[in-house]
Design a protein around this motif. Structure first.
Motif, mmCIF file in Angstrom:
data_model
loop_
_atom_site.group_PDB
_atom_site.id
_atom_site.type_symbol
_atom_site.label_atom_id
_atom_site.label_comp_id
_atom_site.label_asym_id
_atom_site.label_seq_id
_atom_site.Cartn_x
_atom_site.Cartn_y
_atom_site.Cartn_z
ATOM 1 N N UNK A 44 0.908 -0.936 0.170
ATOM 2 C CA UNK A 44 0.264 -0.036 -0.413
ATOM 3 C C UNK A 44 1.034 1.130 0.209
ATOM 4 N N UNK A 45 0.354 2.174 -0.406
ATOM 5 C CA UNK A 45 1.033 3.472 -0.691
ATOM 6 C C UNK A 45 -0.434 4.490 0.297
ATOM 7 N N UNK A 46 0.993 5.748 1.331
ATOM 8 C CA UNK A 46 0.619 7.045 1.645
ATOM 9 C C UNK A 46 0.755 7.923 1.611
ATOM 10 N N UNK A 66 -1.691 -4.011 6.751
ATOM 11 C CA UNK A 66 0.052 -4.106 6.148
ATOM 12 C C UNK A 66 0.004 -2.525 6.182
ATOM 13 N N UNK A 67 1.163 -1.672 7.096
ATOM 14 C CA UNK A 67 1.276 -0.701 7.262
ATOM 15 C C UNK A 67 2.366 -0.523 5.255
ATOM 16 N N UNK A 68 2.035 1.192 5.342
ATOM 17 C CA UNK A 68 1.962 1.387 3.938
ATOM 18 C C UNK A 68 3.771 2.332 3.951
ATOM 19 N N UNK A 69 4.198 2.173 2.718
ATOM 20 C CA UNK A 69 5.003 3.148 1.908
ATOM 21 C C UNK A 69 4.175 4.041 1.779
ATOM 22 N N UNK A 83 5.253 11.566 8.527
ATOM 23 C CA UNK A 83 6.071 10.741 8.057
ATOM 24 C C UNK A 83 7.040 10.115 8.756
ATOM 25 N N UNK A 84 7.172 10.755 9.571
ATOM 26 C CA UNK A 84 8.375 10.342 10.567
ATOM 27 C C UNK A 84 7.513 8.767 10.984
ATOM 28 N N UNK A 85 6.543 8.489 11.159
ATOM 29 C CA UNK A 85 6.049 7.265 11.882
ATOM 30 C C UNK A 85 6.133 6.321 10.883
ATOM 31 N N UNK A 86 6.833 6.403 9.057
ATOM 32 C CA UNK A 86 6.743 5.161 8.958
ATOM 33 C C UNK A 86 7.861 4.468 8.422
ATOM 34 N N UNK A 87 8.606 3.182 8.045
ATOM 35 C CA UNK A 87 9.930 2.969 8.486
ATOM 36 C C UNK A 87 10.073 2.744 6.575
ATOM 37 N N UNK A 88 8.859 3.380 5.913
ATOM 38 C CA UNK A 88 9.969 3.202 4.354
ATOM 39 C C UNK A 88 8.890 5.098 3.677
ATOM 40 N N UNK A 89 10.458 6.229 3.662
ATOM 41 C CA UNK A 89 9.888 6.893 3.225
ATOM 42 C C UNK A 89 10.229 7.141 1.813
ATOM 43 N N UNK A 152 14.383 6.178 0.172
ATOM 44 C CA UNK A 152 14.182 6.113 -0.805
ATOM 45 C C UNK A 152 14.036 7.477 -1.672
ATOM 46 N N UNK A 153 14.937 7.746 -2.286
ATOM 47 C CA UNK A 153 14.999 9.101 -3.796
ATOM 48 C C UNK A 153 14.027 8.818 -4.495
ATOM 49 N N UNK A 154 13.453 9.280 -4.778
ATOM 50 C CA UNK A 154 12.633 9.731 -6.257
ATOM 51 C C UNK A 154 13.492 10.902 -7.610
ATOM 52 N N UNK A 155 12.756 10.298 -8.533
ATOM 53 C CA UNK A 155 13.708 11.092 -9.595
ATOM 54 C C UNK A 155 12.432 11.025 -10.920
ATOM 55 N N UNK A 156 12.730 11.836 -11.459
ATOM 56 C CA UNK A 156 11.670 11.787 -12.862
ATOM 57 C C UNK A 156 11.995 10.665 -13.266
ATOM 58 N N UNK A 157 11.015 9.684 -13.767
ATOM 59 C CA UNK A 157 10.798 8.327 -14.325
ATOM 60 C C UNK A 157 10.739 7.403 -13.476
ATOM 61 N N UNK A 158 10.586 7.688 -12.368
ATOM 62 C CA UNK A 158 11.180 6.732 -11.222
ATOM 63 C C UNK A 158 9.417 5.860 -11.082
ATOM 64 N N UNK A 159 9.515 4.454 -10.853
ATOM 65 C CA UNK A 159 7.679 3.818 -11.162
ATOM 66 C C UNK A 159 7.977 3.599 -9.709
ATOM 67 N N UNK A 160 6.791 3.767 -8.624
ATOM 68 C CA UNK A 160 6.617 2.845 -8.129
ATOM 69 C C UNK A 160 5.520 1.774 -8.382
ATOM 70 N N UNK A 161 5.390 0.601 -7.654
ATOM 71 C CA UNK A 161 4.852 -1.041 -7.967
ATOM 72 C C UNK A 161 4.669 -1.464 -6.588
#
Length: 252
Positions: A44-46, A66-69, A83-89, A152-161
């Motif tokens: 899941x995603x938040x 389940x806990x989301x990203x 956002x500090x409450x979540x393991x994946x940011x 996780x660092x995001x850039x243009x064109x990355x995909x979150x699956x």
């Protein structure tokens, strides 16, 4: 008159396609961020986490097993308080430092510039940007955003699956340097953060950049969206998006 305590603090509205909208109804509309919980097959995603005045993670635990990203569309304080409450940011590269070392934040009207005060529901001197407190003994003067380094660092064109649902990262600067949208081409769904929403768009903030915002709007105009879920206000379709963009560009 003493300010009341509100429980529950959040409102959660389940919608179609596994999407739940979470809001903080006792917060001034200007900083009442839309928090989007999206369910995928595998994870899941938040999308954004609100002010952090109450635990959004606790609420999410009631919505799903389940806990989301947690992804930040940008790092303005009304979007990253929890956002500090979540393991994946996740956050765009241009604002990773701001997530790890957040700027000062406040829910006191007196701490805002005149240009912003004019947009508040209650701009009286000494007023607060909440009509209730999240718990007994809450001290509004102690409010701050906690540091939360990106995992996780995001850039243009990355995909979150998410499994059966993929979001392409669109870098949409202008409102802020690292503003992003999450685009699902299959369904025509865009989570736009504050790049575009159906309200007064803010571009005079620290880090805003007029030419970049114009470029972002021109890019969004060509996107074949079916629905836009913004960082504030109600969701809308392509026809309304075009009107918002054309009005914005005409004001340049």
């Amino acid at each position: 008159m003493a300010i009341k305590t509100a429980r529950p603090w959040f409102d959660a509205t389940r919608g179609a396609d596994g999407i739940t909208l979470i809001v903080e109804p006792y917060v001034d509309p200007l900083i009442r961020c839309n928090i989007w919980h999206v369910r995928g097959r595998d994870r899941d995603l938040l999308i954004d986490t609100g002010l952090g005045l109450a635990s959004v993670r606790r609420l999410v635990s009631e919505l799903a097993e389940r806990q989301p990203w947690a992804v930040a569309t940008h790092t303005h304080f009304d979007h990253v308080g929890g956002i500090h409450e979540f393991e994946t940011r996740l956050v765009h590269r241009a604002e990773a430092d701001a997530l790890a070392e957040p700027a000062d934040a406040s829910i006191h009207v007196d701490d805002f510039p005149l240009s912003v005060k004019a947009l508040l529901a209650d701009s009286r001197p000494g007023a607060e940007l909440v009509t209730a407190y999240p718990f007994e003994g809450f001290d509004s003067s102690s409010f701050r955003i906690l540091p939360a380094a990106a995992t996780r660092i995001l850039d243009e064109g990355d995909v979150i699956e998410l499994g059966g649902l993929d979001f392409e990262v669109l870098h949409l600067p202008g409102h802020s340097p690292g503003s992003i949208g999450l685009w699902d081409a299959d369904s025509g769904t865009l989570f736009a953060g504050d790049a575009i929403y159906d309200g007064e768009l803010l571009e005079g903030l620290p880090g805003s950049e007029a030419q970049a915002y114009t470029t972002t709007m021109e890019r969004l105009r060509s996107l074949p969206v079916r629905v836009v879920h913004g960082g504030h206000c109600k969701s809308f379709g392509r026809e309304r998006m075009i009107k918002i963009i054309d009005s914005f560009l005409a004001s340049r």
